[in-house]
Design an enzyme around this catalytic site. Sequence first.
Site, PDB file in Angstrom:
ATOM      1  N   SER A 199      32.781 -21.843 -12.835  1.00  0.00           N
ATOM      2  CA  SER A 199      31.456 -21.283 -12.593  1.00  0.00           C
ATOM      3  C   SER A 199      31.227 -21.090 -11.097  1.00  0.00           C
ATOM      4  O   SER A 199      31.304 -22.045 -10.321  1.00  0.00           O
ATOM      5  CB  SER A 199      30.375 -22.212 -13.166  1.00  0.00           C
ATOM      6  OG  SER A 199      29.080 -21.733 -12.856  1.00  0.00           O
ATOM      7  N   LYS A 206      22.714 -19.369 -15.906  1.00  0.00           N
ATOM      8  CA  LYS A 206      23.174 -20.712 -15.539  1.00  0.00           C
ATOM      9  C   LYS A 206      22.109 -21.726 -15.961  1.00  0.00           C
ATOM     10  O   LYS A 206      21.019 -21.374 -16.390  1.00  0.00           O
ATOM     11  CB  LYS A 206      23.391 -20.830 -14.022  1.00  0.00           C
ATOM     12  CG  LYS A 206      24.302 -19.785 -13.391  1.00  0.00           C
ATOM     13  CD  LYS A 206      25.768 -20.005 -13.719  1.00  0.00           C
ATOM     14  CE  LYS A 206      26.646 -18.968 -13.038  1.00  0.00           C
ATOM     15  NZ  LYS A 206      28.054 -19.051 -13.496  1.00  0.00           N
ATOM     16  N   SER A 216      31.472 -19.172 -18.118  1.00  0.00           N
ATOM     17  CA  SER A 216      30.925 -20.132 -17.163  1.00  0.00           C
ATOM     18  C   SER A 216      29.922 -21.105 -17.778  1.00  0.00           C
ATOM     19  O   SER A 216      29.634 -22.145 -17.185  1.00  0.00           O
ATOM     20  CB  SER A 216      30.261 -19.409 -15.989  1.00  0.00           C
ATOM     21  OG  SER A 216      29.087 -18.738 -16.403  1.00  0.00           O
ATOM     22  N   SER A 249      31.154 -13.973 -19.770  1.00  0.00           N
ATOM     23  CA  SER A 249      32.160 -14.880 -19.203  1.00  0.00           C
ATOM     24  C   SER A 249      31.993 -16.283 -19.771  1.00  0.00           C
ATOM     25  O   SER A 249      31.029 -16.573 -20.489  1.00  0.00           O
ATOM     26  CB  SER A 249      32.027 -14.932 -17.673  1.00  0.00           C
ATOM     27  OG  SER A 249      30.869 -15.665 -17.297  1.00  0.00           O
TER      28      SER A 249
END
Length: 263
Positions: free
Chosen positions: A211, A103, A43, A41
């Site tokens: 996100s 992250k 994010s 993705s």
Amino acid sequence: MASSSEESPNSIMETVKTVVYALLIAGVFRTLFFQPFWIPSGSMKDTLLVGDFLFVNKMAYGYSKYSCPFGICPVSGRILGTEPERGDVIVFRHPTSGQDYIKRLIGLPGDKVQMKNGVLFLNGEAQKQIEVSDFIEVYEPQGPVGGFPQCSNGAVAIGAECVKTRRTEALEGAEGHSILNVRNSGPGDNTPIFTVPEGNFFFMGDNRDNSTDSRFAQSAGGVGFVPFENLLGRADRIVFSSAGRRMLYFWTWRGDRFFKAVE
């Protein structure tokens, strides 16, 4: 007499043994040291793009029940390794869903984290942001999932430029990294103060408006606080990158991202 083109049974067995040994070594290497991770993705744009392939350094923070080799690690806590540092890009196991996420580490245990009008505050201090050139990509399906990127320049046609505002953000005790902004006053741009509990961490994606991270409660599908034992490892370097739907579509390979350090 057998022709020279025929392989003897011994030769075939040696080949089979070589393949088995290679697979065993690769399996041990993966189990002990590194875990492959494919970015699904957007994010973490523009630090990580959809289709980036990297290896996660499992030894960076030691082993836990989630990253444990051969099932010999403790049920809770970690063995070996060092403490994570603010600004590290980390793969971790979601505390409730069990999915693997990637992250950036923003808040350490005891930190107070808050977003005000899109600006990150750590322990009451605004983190410096410097606006740089926009991040521009093509509005088209991305990666195997085929999702479309979000754009700050409104609804655009397929094949047109999709623009995001880009800034460099410098965290306390860490070097600057790139963050993206799609819209002002998004759901994560203004938050209450989060106090990170002991033994937990606070994560955010670099693509701030795209996100689902620690700014959002686990009960609402967010990440919330992440326990130390859920950390799988640190992302250090991109090994391979492809912008296409399939890895074998060589014309979509991003050669400039091969072996690129994750910053």
